[in-house]
Design a protein around this motif. Structure first.
Motif, PDB file in Angstrom:
ATOM      1  N   VAL A  40       0.850  -1.192   0.000  1.00  0.00           N
ATOM      2  CA  VAL A  40       0.000   0.000   0.000  1.00  0.00           C
ATOM      3  C   VAL A  40       0.888   1.244   0.000  1.00  0.00           C
ATOM      4  O   VAL A  40       2.057   1.183   0.384  1.00  0.00           O
ATOM      5  CB  VAL A  40      -0.954   0.020   1.219  1.00  0.00           C
ATOM      6  CG1 VAL A  40      -1.972  -1.110   1.129  1.00  0.00           C
ATOM      7  CG2 VAL A  40      -0.169  -0.084   2.531  1.00  0.00           C
ATOM      8  N   ALA A  45      -2.762   4.425   4.746  1.00  0.00           N
ATOM      9  CA  ALA A  45      -3.585   3.600   3.862  1.00  0.00           C
ATOM     10  C   ALA A  45      -3.732   2.191   4.431  1.00  0.00           C
ATOM     11  O   ALA A  45      -4.838   1.627   4.457  1.00  0.00           O
ATOM     12  CB  ALA A  45      -2.981   3.554   2.462  1.00  0.00           C
ATOM     13  N   GLY A  46      -2.629   1.619   4.901  1.00  0.00           N
ATOM     14  CA  GLY A  46      -2.680   0.277   5.460  1.00  0.00           C
ATOM     15  C   GLY A  46      -3.582   0.187   6.666  1.00  0.00           C
ATOM     16  O   GLY A  46      -4.395  -0.742   6.799  1.00  0.00           O
ATOM     17  N   ILE A  49      -7.365   0.740   5.541  1.00  0.00           N
ATOM     18  CA  ILE A  49      -7.877  -0.427   4.822  1.00  0.00           C
ATOM     19  C   ILE A  49      -8.124  -1.578   5.795  1.00  0.00           C
ATOM     20  O   ILE A  49      -9.162  -2.246   5.743  1.00  0.00           O
ATOM     21  CB  ILE A  49      -6.890  -0.848   3.711  1.00  0.00           C
ATOM     22  CG1 ILE A  49      -6.856   0.208   2.606  1.00  0.00           C
ATOM     23  CG2 ILE A  49      -7.271  -2.205   3.134  1.00  0.00           C
ATOM     24  CD1 ILE A  49      -5.703   0.039   1.632  1.00  0.00           C
ATOM     25  N   ASN A 205      -7.573  -5.882  -0.740  1.00  0.00           N
ATOM     26  CA  ASN A 205      -7.226  -5.479  -2.094  1.00  0.00           C
ATOM     27  C   ASN A 205      -8.396  -4.732  -2.743  1.00  0.00           C
ATOM     28  O   ASN A 205      -8.214  -3.743  -3.465  1.00  0.00           O
ATOM     29  CB  ASN A 205      -6.846  -6.707  -2.918  1.00  0.00           C
ATOM     30  CG  ASN A 205      -6.233  -6.352  -4.254  1.00  0.00           C
ATOM     31  OD1 ASN A 205      -5.686  -5.264  -4.430  1.00  0.00           O
ATOM     32  ND2 ASN A 205      -6.310  -7.265  -5.203  1.00  0.00           N
ATOM     33  N   ARG A 208      -8.571  -1.322  -1.065  1.00  0.00           N
ATOM     34  CA  ARG A 208      -7.469  -0.485  -1.572  1.00  0.00           C
ATOM     35  C   ARG A 208      -7.835   0.137  -2.915  1.00  0.00           C
ATOM     36  O   ARG A 208      -7.621   1.329  -3.147  1.00  0.00           O
ATOM     37  CB  ARG A 208      -6.193  -1.326  -1.708  1.00  0.00           C
ATOM     38  CG  ARG A 208      -4.976  -0.527  -2.198  1.00  0.00           C
ATOM     39  CD  ARG A 208      -3.770  -1.390  -2.450  1.00  0.00           C
ATOM     40  NE  ARG A 208      -3.952  -2.275  -3.604  1.00  0.00           N
ATOM     41  CZ  ARG A 208      -3.000  -3.049  -4.115  1.00  0.00           C
ATOM     42  NH1 ARG A 208      -1.779  -3.049  -3.570  1.00  0.00           N
ATOM     43  NH2 ARG A 208      -3.245  -3.832  -5.144  1.00  0.00           N
ATOM     44  N   GLY A 213      -6.048   3.366  -4.149  1.00  0.00           N
ATOM     45  CA  GLY A 213      -4.715   2.911  -3.776  1.00  0.00           C
ATOM     46  C   GLY A 213      -4.123   1.854  -4.678  1.00  0.00           C
ATOM     47  O   GLY A 213      -3.003   1.392  -4.445  1.00  0.00           O
TER      48      GLY A 213
END
Length: 340
Positions: A40, A45-46, A49, A205, A208, A213
């Motif tokens: 990511v 973001a990680g 998510i 996924n 994301r 992302g």
């Protein structure tokens, strides 16, 4: 790092066709004892998510340390992306959350006035301090007993393990999801990896992609991150030693730290020392030293002895100016920002 980029694959990672990225994701997942990984753009973001995957439907809440990145430095993403309430908890020991802190704050009943705790999000390290493995285990056992998921913001987990607090797999065993960062502390240009079960990563996924992302030729980024992992991770212990040396130096000047110095970070207690960050910033600029906010000092693997000496000289000079009456103190609050 540049050489590794020259050798990387250039497949389309959105379609899971990039060999370098896929191999790196798998490698990181294995280090943490998980089935799968997902590259990511950032730790934020990680984290976001992961929480979006772990949470299902409101009402729900995420319990975290009140200083945690997910609480104070991710633009309210938990609320906007997951429609979740944050339960920000202040650790009773002033350093890290304990099981007792979690028990006191967690909502595990069915009172319709409350948003039940569905995820406990821990951060290691936080403010340079280590969340002990045993305390992590105690909290994880409580969480599992009560059907609560566990997420770890492990942006600087590398430092905790380098300090001997436990292995990556040891810590990984207590969490449903973990993010680890390769730019923060390890010196890669970009990126983090989120790990978890195969089913978890499959959904991650999708999330994301939904927030923009998904990236195409990420081999150039994951190749650099892999080099950082292989070459910089073993050097972190040396950064911890520099931080301890600085702590000793600061104590000699009568400057205490706000938190124990356990890895590569120091937070000078400027208020207690009668100092202001702006004084350090001004004097540091004359010596090529750039200060951030709130007395925060972070040591990375490329810091030289010359730079450390310039830092010490700057701080000592500011203390002397203070003692000579060169500064006029006031009661304005310093800007502290994120403390991790």
């Amino acid at each position: 790092m540049i050489e590794s980029i020259k050798r990387c694959s250039l497949g389309d990672a959105v379609y899971q066709e990039d060999e370098t990225t896929a191999a790196f994701e798998s490698h990181v997942a294995q280090l943490l004892g998980k089935e799968s990984g997902l590259f990511v753009p950032s730790g934020t973001a990680g984290n976001q998510i992961a929480l979006r995957v772990l949470l299902t439907q409101p009402p729900h809440s995420v319990l975290a340390d009140h200083r945690a990145h997910v609480v104070v430095a991710e633009a309210g993403g938990v609320a906007s992306l997951s429609q979740a309430l944050i339960q920000a908890v202040k650790p009773s020991n002033g350093v890290y959350l304990t099981l007792e802190d979690v028990k006191d704050a967690a909502v595990i009943d069915e009172d319709i006035h409350n948003a039940p705790t569905r995820v406990i999000s821990l951060e290691n390290t936080l403010g340079g301090t280590i969340m002990p493995l045993n305390e992590t285990r105690r909290i994880a056992e409580f969480a599992r007993k009560n059907g609560i998921k566990m997420h770890l913001d492990g942006a600087r987990l590398w430092n905790a393990t380098a300090a001997g607090a436990g292995s990556l797999e040891d810590f990984g065993s207590y969490f449903d999801s973990i993010t680890v960062c390769f730019s923060k502390g390890l010196g890669a240009p970009v990126g983090s990896v989120l790990v978890g079960s195969a089913a978890f990563i499959k959904k991650a996924n999708w999330i994301r992609k939904s927030i923009g992302g998904g990236m195409r030729q990420t081999g150039i980024l994951t190749a650099a991150a892999w080099t950082a992992l292989d070459e910089v991770y073993p050097k972190l212990v040396a950064t911890h030693a520099i931080a301890k040396d600085l702590e000793t130096f600061l104590l000699g000047l009568g400057i205490a730290t706000e938190l124990p110095v356990e890895t590569n970070m120091l937070f000078m207690d400027l208020k207690k020392a009668g100092l202001r960050n702006e004084w350090l910033t001004k004097e540091g600029a004359k010596r090529g030293i750039k200060f951030g906010h709130g007395g925060r000092i972070v040591i990375h693997h490329q810091i030289s002895a010359t730079a450390v000496n310039a830092l010490k000289d700057t701080i000592a000079h500011v203390v002397k100016l203070r003692d000579d009456g060169a500064y006029v103190s006031d009661d304005r609050e310093e800007i502290k920002g994120y403390r991790g």
